[in-house]
Design an enzyme around this catalytic site. Structure first.
Site, short mmCIF file in Angstrom:
data_model
loop_
_atom_site.label_atom_id
_atom_site.label_comp_id
_atom_site.label_asym_id
_atom_site.label_seq_id
_atom_site.Cartn_x
_atom_site.Cartn_y
_atom_site.Cartn_z
N ARG A 1 -12.50 -3.70 -7.63
CA ARG A 1 -12.31 -4.57 -6.45
C ARG A 1 -13.65 -4.96 -5.85
O ARG A 1 -14.54 -4.13 -5.71
CB ARG A 1 -11.56 -3.83 -5.33
CG ARG A 1 -10.14 -3.58 -5.55
CD ARG A 1 -9.44 -3.25 -4.23
NE ARG A 1 -10.07 -2.19 -3.44
CZ ARG A 1 -9.58 -1.73 -2.30
NH1 ARG A 1 -8.47 -2.24 -1.79
NH2 ARG A 1 -10.19 -0.76 -1.64
N TYR B 1 -11.25 -0.45 10.40
CA TYR B 1 -12.45 0.04 9.71
C TYR B 1 -12.81 -0.82 8.49
O TYR B 1 -13.81 -0.58 7.83
CB TYR B 1 -12.31 1.51 9.30
CG TYR B 1 -10.97 1.86 8.68
CD1 TYR B 1 -10.66 1.49 7.39
CD2 TYR B 1 -10.00 2.54 9.41
CE1 TYR B 1 -9.43 1.78 6.83
CE2 TYR B 1 -8.76 2.85 8.87
CZ TYR B 1 -8.49 2.47 7.57
OH TYR B 1 -7.26 2.75 7.02
N LYS B 2 -11.97 -1.82 8.17
CA LYS B 2 -12.30 -2.69 7.04
C LYS B 2 -13.07 -3.91 7.55
O LYS B 2 -14.25 -3.81 7.84
CB LYS B 2 -11.03 -3.10 6.31
CG LYS B 2 -10.22 -1.93 5.74
CD LYS B 2 -9.00 -2.45 5.02
CE LYS B 2 -8.02 -1.34 4.65
NZ LYS B 2 -8.51 -0.42 3.63
N PHE C 1 0.86 -1.19 0.00
CA PHE C 1 0.00 0.00 0.00
C PHE C 1 0.89 1.24 0.00
O PHE C 1 1.84 1.32 0.78
CB PHE C 1 -0.90 -0.03 1.23
CG PHE C 1 -1.99 1.01 1.16
CD1 PHE C 1 -3.09 0.83 0.34
CD2 PHE C 1 -1.90 2.17 1.90
CE1 PHE C 1 -4.09 1.78 0.27
CE2 PHE C 1 -2.90 3.13 1.83
CZ PHE C 1 -3.99 2.94 1.01
N ASP D 1 1.70 -5.86 7.73
CA ASP D 1 0.50 -5.05 7.71
C ASP D 1 -0.68 -5.99 7.44
O ASP D 1 -0.73 -6.65 6.40
CB ASP D 1 0.63 -3.98 6.61
CG ASP D 1 -0.57 -3.04 6.53
OD1 ASP D 1 -1.66 -3.44 6.96
OD2 ASP D 1 -0.40 -1.92 6.01
C1 LIG Z 1 -2.63 -2.03 3.51
C2 LIG Z 1 -2.89 -0.67 4.05
N1 LIG Z 1 -1.94 -0.05 4.78
C3 LIG Z 1 -2.13 1.20 5.27
C4 LIG Z 1 -3.28 1.90 5.04
C5 LIG Z 1 -3.43 3.29 5.59
O1 LIG Z 1 -4.28 3.31 6.69
P1 LIG Z 1 -4.67 4.66 7.46
O2 LIG Z 1 -5.39 5.53 6.49
O3 LIG Z 1 -5.55 4.19 8.58
O4 LIG Z 1 -3.43 5.29 7.96
C6 LIG Z 1 -4.31 1.28 4.30
C7 LIG Z 1 -5.59 2.00 4.04
O5 LIG Z 1 -6.48 1.55 3.40
C8 LIG Z 1 -4.10 -0.02 3.77
O6 LIG Z 1 -5.02 -0.63 3.03
#
Ligand SMILES: Cc1ncc(COP(=O)(O)O)c(C=O)c1O
Length: 397
Positions: free
Chosen positions: A356, A209-210, A113, A184
C-alpha cells in the site's frame, strides 16, 4: 489554490525519507511538540485539576469536533471526539440498529476493515434475537439491500485496495430500502471531500491518526445526523455523555444531541496534538488536496506499471473510484515492502500480498513519486527484496 510548499513546511518528515504511509499514521506537524508541551506544562502542570474549566479541556471534544465537521461536510454541533474508532463504530452501529426496530440484518462488504466486522459480530451476539451480519462483495452491496436490512455499514474507502464507494448513491438506496447508514471515514477524512450532510448519512465515524495527523493513539470522531441526535441511544452510556454529569445522578439520562456520544474522560494530550495538526486546514483546501492526490497517484501508477511489470495494480484504475492510496500486489509483497523501507521509501503491507502507498499532497510531491518509482524499480530489477531479513515478519506490518 493551496500552496503545497507551505503545507509541506508545516510537517516534520525525517531526513532522507519519502513517506507514503500517511494513510496508516500521519506524520507530525512541527508545532505538535510545543502544543503538547504547553498543555502538559502550562495547563496540567500549573492549573492542575482547574484545567478542566480554565483551559477548556471539558469542551475540547466538541470544539475539535466542530473543526472535523467542516472537513466532512457535517453541520456544526454534530461531531464529537473521543475513544478509538472501534468504539465509535460500536456506538454508531448499536444506535442505528436501535433506531430501526424489527429489522435484523447489518449489511456490510467483504472489503470492510476487520475491526468493523468484528465489532458488528460482537454486537449481534450481544443483541441475540436473530440479529445477523451479512457481508457481500463491494460491488454487490446495492443489490443486497432489502426489507430485512436494518443498517448498511460501510467504510467509504477500502483500506486494502483504496476502492471508493459512492456514499451519496448508496445512502439514498439504503434509505429507499428502509435502512440506516453508518459510514466509516477512516480513509476519507482529510484525504478527499466528504459531504455527510449532503449525502444524507445517518451516522459517520473516523479516526484522526491517518490523514488528520493526530499521532499514534489519537482519538476518533463520531457524527450523528441532526434528525437522529435526540433519539439516538449512545449504547455506551458513560458519565460524560450524561445530561448533567456533575449532578452524579444514579440514573442515566442522555445528554443533548451529539454530547451523548461522549463516554468518559477525553484524551486531552492527544487532542492537543490534533488541534495543532488541524491548523494545516487553515491554509489547505480539500478540493485542491484531492485533485493533487489524483495527479500523484496517476503518475505513480504509470511509473510502476512501466518499470515493474511483475507488480499488479490492486486499486481501481479510474481515479474517481479510489481514495488517496494506491495498492499493488505481488506474492512477495511483504519482502518487497521491507526492502523499500530499508531504502527510505515507507509504505506498508496488508496480508496476504498487498503493497500500500498513501499519497498525501500536504507533504508529498512529484519528486517523492519519482523517487518511490525509481527505488521500487531497482528493487524489482535486481531482486533486492530476496533476502531472509526482509522475509522475517514484524508484529506490525
Ligand atoms: C477503516 C478502519 N476502521 C477501523 C479501524 C480501527 O481503528 P482503531 O484502532 O482506532 O479502533 C481502522 C484502523 O486502521 C480502519 O482503517
Amino acid at each position: 489554490m493551496t500552496d503545497f510548499a507551505a503545507t509541506r513546511a508545516m510537517f516534520h518528515i525525517p531526513e532522507g525519507i519519502t513517506y507514503l504511509d500517511g494513510n496508516s499514521l500521519g506524520p507530525m506537524v512541527r508545532t505538535a511538540p510545543a502544543r503538547v508541551a504547553r498543555t502538559v506544562e502550562a495547563e496540567w502542570g500549573e492549573m492542575l485539576i482547574t484545567g478542566w474549566n480554565k483551559a477548556g479541556w471539558m469542551d475540547q471534544p466538541s470544539r475539535v469536533g466542530d473543526r472535523i465537521a467542516r472537513l466532512i461536510g457535517a453541520e456544526p454541533g454534530t461531531v464529537v471526539m473521543g475513544d478509538t474508532l472501534s468504539i465509535k463504530v460500536y456506538q454508531a452501529l448499536a444506535a442505528a440498529v436501535d433506531l430501526n426496530p424489527g429489522r435484523k440484518v447489518i449489511l456490510s462488504d467483504t472489503g470492510n476493515f476487520p475491526s468493523d466486522l468484528y465489532i458488528a459480530d460482537g454486537l449481534v451476539h450481544t443483541l441475540g434475537e436473530g440479529y445477523t451480519v451479512r457481508t457481500v462483495a463491494p460491488d454487490e452491496v446495492e443489490a443486497a439491500l432489502d426489507s430485512d436490512t436494518a443498517v448498511l455499514m460501510l467504510t467509504e474507502v477500502d483500506y486494502r485496495t483504496g476502492r471508493k464507494h459512492d456514499m451519496r448513491r448508496l445512502t439514498t438506496e439504503a434509505h429507499r430500502a428502509g435502512a440506516l447508514t453508518v459510514w466509516d471515514l477512516a480513509h476519507s477524512a482529510g484525504a478527499l471531500p466528504v459531504d455527510v450532510a449532503g449525502a444524507g448519512a445517518d451516522f459517520a465515524v473516523g479516526c484522526t491518526y491517518k490523514y488528520l495527523n493526530s499521532g499514534p493513539g489519537g482519538p476518533a470522531f463520531i457524527y450523528v445526523a441532526p434528525r437522529h441526535a435526540e433519539a439516538a441511544r449512545p449504547a455506551l452510556s458513560g458519565w460524560l455523555g450524561h445530561e448533567v454529569p456533575f449532578a452524579f445522578h444514579p440514573d442515566y439520562r442522555p445528554g443533548r444531541g451529539i454530547e451523548r456520544m461522549r463516554v468518559g474522560t477525553p484524551p486531552v494530550l492527544q487532542l492537543a496534538a490534533l488541534e495543532a495538526a488541524l491548523d494545516v486546514w487553515d491554509i489547505a483546501d480539500i478540493v485542491d488536496v484531492r485533485s493533487r492526490s489524483i495527479e500523484l497517484t496517476e503518475a505513480f501508477i504509470q511509473g510502476v506499471e512501466a518499470k515493474c511489470p511483475t507488480l499488479t495494480l490492486a486499486s481501481p484504475r479510474d481515479p474517481r473510484a479510489r481514495g488517496s492510496q494506491v495498492s499493488f500486489q505481488h506474492p512477495e509483497g511483504y519482502a518487497i515492502m521491507q526492502a523499500l523501507i530499508a531504502n527510505g521509501v515507507i509504505g506498508d503491507f496488508r496480508a496476504p500480498y498487498i503493497l500500500r502507498f498513501g499519497f498525501t499532497p500536504l507533504y508529498i510531491g512529484m519528486e517523492d513519486v519519482d523517487r518511490a518509482v525509481a527505488t521500487l524499480a531497482e528493487i524489482m530489477a535486481k531482486s533486492l527484496w530476496d533476502r531472509p531479513e526482509y522475509r522475517a515478519r514484524a508484529r506490525v506490518t
